[in-house]
Write a protein that holds these residues in place. Structure first.
Motif, PDB file in Angstrom:
ATOM      1  N   ARG B  48       8.863 -12.383 -19.013  1.00 42.24           N
ATOM      2  CA  ARG B  48       8.082 -13.617 -18.852  1.00 42.24           C
ATOM      3  C   ARG B  48       6.950 -13.448 -17.841  1.00 42.24           C
ATOM      4  NH1 ARG B  48      10.373 -18.524 -20.469  1.00 42.24           N
ATOM      5  NH2 ARG B  48       9.524 -19.473 -18.612  1.00 42.24           N
ATOM      6  N   ASN B  51       3.695 -12.025 -19.894  1.00 37.33           N
ATOM      7  CA  ASN B  51       2.727 -12.926 -20.543  1.00 37.33           C
ATOM      8  C   ASN B  51       2.447 -14.144 -19.663  1.00 37.33           C
ATOM      9  OD1 ASN B  51       5.042 -14.421 -20.919  1.00 37.33           O
ATOM     10  ND2 ASN B  51       4.690 -14.829 -23.085  1.00 37.33           N
ATOM     11  N   LEU B  53       4.216 -16.416 -18.469  1.00 39.18           N
ATOM     12  CA  LEU B  53       4.939 -17.674 -18.632  1.00 39.18           C
ATOM     13  C   LEU B  53       5.734 -17.983 -17.376  1.00 39.18           C
ATOM     14  CD1 LEU B  53       6.530 -18.093 -22.194  1.00 39.18           C
ATOM     15  CD2 LEU B  53       4.835 -19.527 -21.060  1.00 39.18           C
ATOM     16  N   GLU B  56       4.458 -20.670 -15.159  1.00 39.70           N
ATOM     17  CA  GLU B  56       4.436 -22.050 -15.643  1.00 39.70           C
ATOM     18  C   GLU B  56       5.570 -22.863 -15.024  1.00 39.70           C
ATOM     19  OE1 GLU B  56       2.222 -23.457 -17.598  1.00 39.70           O
ATOM     20  OE2 GLU B  56       1.081 -21.647 -18.059  1.00 39.70           O
ATOM     21  N   ILE B  87      -0.456 -10.665 -25.778  1.00 38.25           N
ATOM     22  CA  ILE B  87       0.964 -10.380 -25.586  1.00 38.25           C
ATOM     23  C   ILE B  87       1.759 -11.567 -26.111  1.00 38.25           C
ATOM     24  CG2 ILE B  87       2.752  -9.842 -23.901  1.00 38.25           C
ATOM     25  CD1 ILE B  87       0.758  -8.495 -22.193  1.00 38.25           C
ATOM     26  N   MET B  89       5.167 -13.641 -27.889  1.00 40.02           N
ATOM     27  CA  MET B  89       6.561 -13.768 -27.460  1.00 40.02           C
ATOM     28  C   MET B  89       7.415 -14.458 -28.518  1.00 40.02           C
ATOM     29  SD  MET B  89       7.924 -15.070 -23.814  1.00 40.02           S
ATOM     30  CE  MET B  89       9.473 -14.496 -23.208  1.00 40.02           C
ATOM     31  N   PHE B  91      11.395 -16.131 -28.827  1.00 40.17           N
ATOM     32  CA  PHE B  91      12.353 -16.677 -27.872  1.00 40.17           C
ATOM     33  C   PHE B  91      13.796 -16.525 -28.343  1.00 40.17           C
ATOM     34  CE2 PHE B  91       8.299 -18.368 -26.988  1.00 40.17           C
ATOM     35  CZ  PHE B  91       8.259 -18.603 -25.622  1.00 40.17           C
TER      36      PHE B  91
END
Lengths: 292, 252
Positions: B48, B51, B53, B56, B87, B89, B91
């Motif tokens: 994570r 990219n 994330l 966040e 990139i 993703m 999940f």
């Protein structure tokens, strides 16, 4: 051997008896709780149905002393008032709902949430008085606009809270999947999260509309009423609920009957709206059930 | 071989708690790199970060460098939104976008960034559904809701969606942990084929899975990278005692 099976049969019968007793009590509880609704319904239908005729839907109210006439202007008026309220209340309420669900962890958000909850329980007549001070007095007159604004304030909390609850149902990893595609957060929120929930959000909106369509108190100080057709947004306007109020307290039997007719119409409207929302939600829920 | 993605001294925090400690690791182009380790060891946090994330989450931040070709993707100058187009993703749970059709799900990465040309979209949707080995199953019902598919199909739909924006690297966060064995086998087979198109970094709980599909494996423990080696080497002759204990199941 036989005594054992006899004993079992005895227990079995006892259990069945208990089960029937409980069932009877549940049915009784249902009847007791549903009775007021059906009683109101039956009474309104009995008294109101005879007032519903072609004139009722197409004609203006008859002058005092004459019989006949209808509530067409009030029907149109309620539609216009709800329309104004929707134009203001839906975008406002949905925006608050989006804010609370997507950015709801900040301190500001919890203050906003508290205010919205407070707004739900403010008596509608107080909202009417507030708009009277805010719009009617400065504009020097009762108006459709003032009535619409008053109704919109009553719509906002319902719409905001349902929107928030609905958006919160979408798991966080769906938002991350959107972000993971290189889509900016505002687009993820609007075009993936909100657009994906339009159906359940609109049911919340419809419920809010059906709630304010029958409001009377906030209109008494804002839209007032009128015995004529719609005459402009800055003029007083008729509405079904206020017309029912005026007719019901009048001494004329003809008017009272029309008040019952109007009441029947309002109840039918709320009933149909609620029923269709239930059906809509049921459909979306079953299709959601397949997800994950 | 020069790595496509070169991570250097990556550390990550959630508030005061450090989740990753000074990780350095190179990912070769067109390879599958598996990240294994017990729960809470930072393997999801690691991908994570790649990219962005990670940031966040409120209070989360990171430090270090990661070079994707000539660009340091962890630097503050890089816009995370445009980085995520390079990139992609997938999940843990399949997450098709709510009330969006199969077609719209795959096209969403393009349509939401302004590409509306029907001919382009049609081509991208077909190509990527084929890449994700889902095309034959859904080609006659592209307008049906993505959520109407089975769990395994939904996950392949999410893979197609991630591939549709043409990423160089595909991050997969335990993509089969919510799926049954047959769907899992299909995804593993797919990963093997996707290597031609894209470089894959996959987090997995399942060591057999890592052994089956990956070229190199990294073993994480409590935020540290304990060992990073070619998969066959790591599973047959681990250099670190902790790795050996973990892969033989003798771990605390």
């Amino acid at each position: 051997m036989s005594s054992l099976s006899e004993q079992m049969e005895h227990t079995f019968r006892l259990r069945n008896l208990k089960s029937y007793c409980m069932l009877a009590m549940i049915v009784l509880a249902f009847v007791v709780s549903a009775l007021p609704l059906f009683a109101v319904f039956a009474h309104i239908i009995k008294l109101g149905f005879s007032a519903l005729n072609f004139d009722f839907f197409t004609k203006l109210p008859a002058p005092v002393g004459e019989s006949g006439g209808g509530l067409a202007n009030a029907l149109l008026g309620t539609a216009i008032l709800v329309g104004i309220a929707s134009v203001i209340g839906i975008p406002w309420g949905v925006s608050i709902g989006i804010y609370l669900s997507e950015y709801g962890k900040s301190k500001t958000a919890s203050v906003v949430r508290f205010c919205v909850d407070m707004l739900v329980s403010i008596p509608s007549i107080v909202v009417g008085l507030f708009i009277y001070e805010l719009i009617v007095i400065p504009m020097k007159g009762f108006s459709a606009n003032a009535g619409g604004v008053a109704l919109s304030i009553l719509m906002i909390p319902t719409i905001a809270r349902t929107t928030e609850e609905i958006l919160k149902l979408i798991p966080a990893h769906v938002r991350e999947a959107g972000l993971g595609l290189g889509i900016p957060r505002w687009k993820v929120t609007l075009f993936i999260i909100v657009r994906g929930s339009l159906m359940p959000i609109s049911t919340g909106v419809i419920l809010a509309i059906s709630r304010v369509a029958g409001e009377t108190a906030p209109l008494l100080f804002t839209a007032l009423s009128s015995r004529f057709w719609f005459d402009g947004f800055n003029k007083p306007i008729a509405s079904l609920s206020v017309q029912i109020f005026n007719y019901a307290i009048s001494p004329f039997e003809d008017w009272q009957s029309q008040a019952w007719g109007g009441a029947l119409l309002l109840v039918l409207f709320v009933f149909v709206v609620n029923l269709s929302v239930r059906i809509l939600l049921l459909r979306t829920n079953t299709s959601k059930g397949k997800q994950i | 071989m020069r790595p496509l993605l070169d991570v250097q001294n990556l550390s990550a925090w959630f508030g005061k708690q450090q989740a990753l400690k000074n990780i350095s690791l190179g990912v070769n182009p067109n390879s599958v790199t598996a990240i294994i380790g017990p729960s809470g060891c930072g393997k999801s946090t690691f991908i994570r970060c790649l990219n962005r994330l990670h940031e966040e989450i409120a209070g989360a931040f990171l430090q270090g460098n990661a070079w994707l070709e000539e660009e340091n993707i962890l630097s503050a100058q890089v816009d995370p939104v445009s980085l995520r187009r390079k990139i992609g993703m997938v999940f843990q749970r399949p997450n098709p976008f709510p009330s969006m059709s199969i077609y719209d799900n795959v096209a969403s990465g393009l349509t939401l960034s302004g590409i509306k040309r029907k001919s382009v979209l049609n081509e991208v949707v077909e190509k990527n559904l084929k890449l994700a080995a889902l095309w034959d199953e859904v080609k006659d019902k592209l307008s049906q809701a993505g959520s109407s598919l089975s769990g395994g199909q939904q996950q392949r739909l999410c893979i197609a969606r991630a591939l549709a924006i043409g990423p160089k690297v595909l991050l997969m966060d335990e993509p089969t942990s919510a799926l049954d064995p047959i769907s899992t086998a299909k995804i593993e087979e797919l990963i093997n084929e996707l290597k031609q198109e894209v470089t894959i970094v996959i987090v997995t709980h399942n060591m057999q899975q890592a052994a089956r599909i990956s070229d190199k494996t990294a073993f994480f423990l409590l935020g540290d990278l304990v060992e990073f080696a070619p998969t066959s080497e790591l599973f047959t002759s681990p250099k670190d005692e902790r790795t050996e204990r973990y892969i033989t199941g003798r771990f605390g």
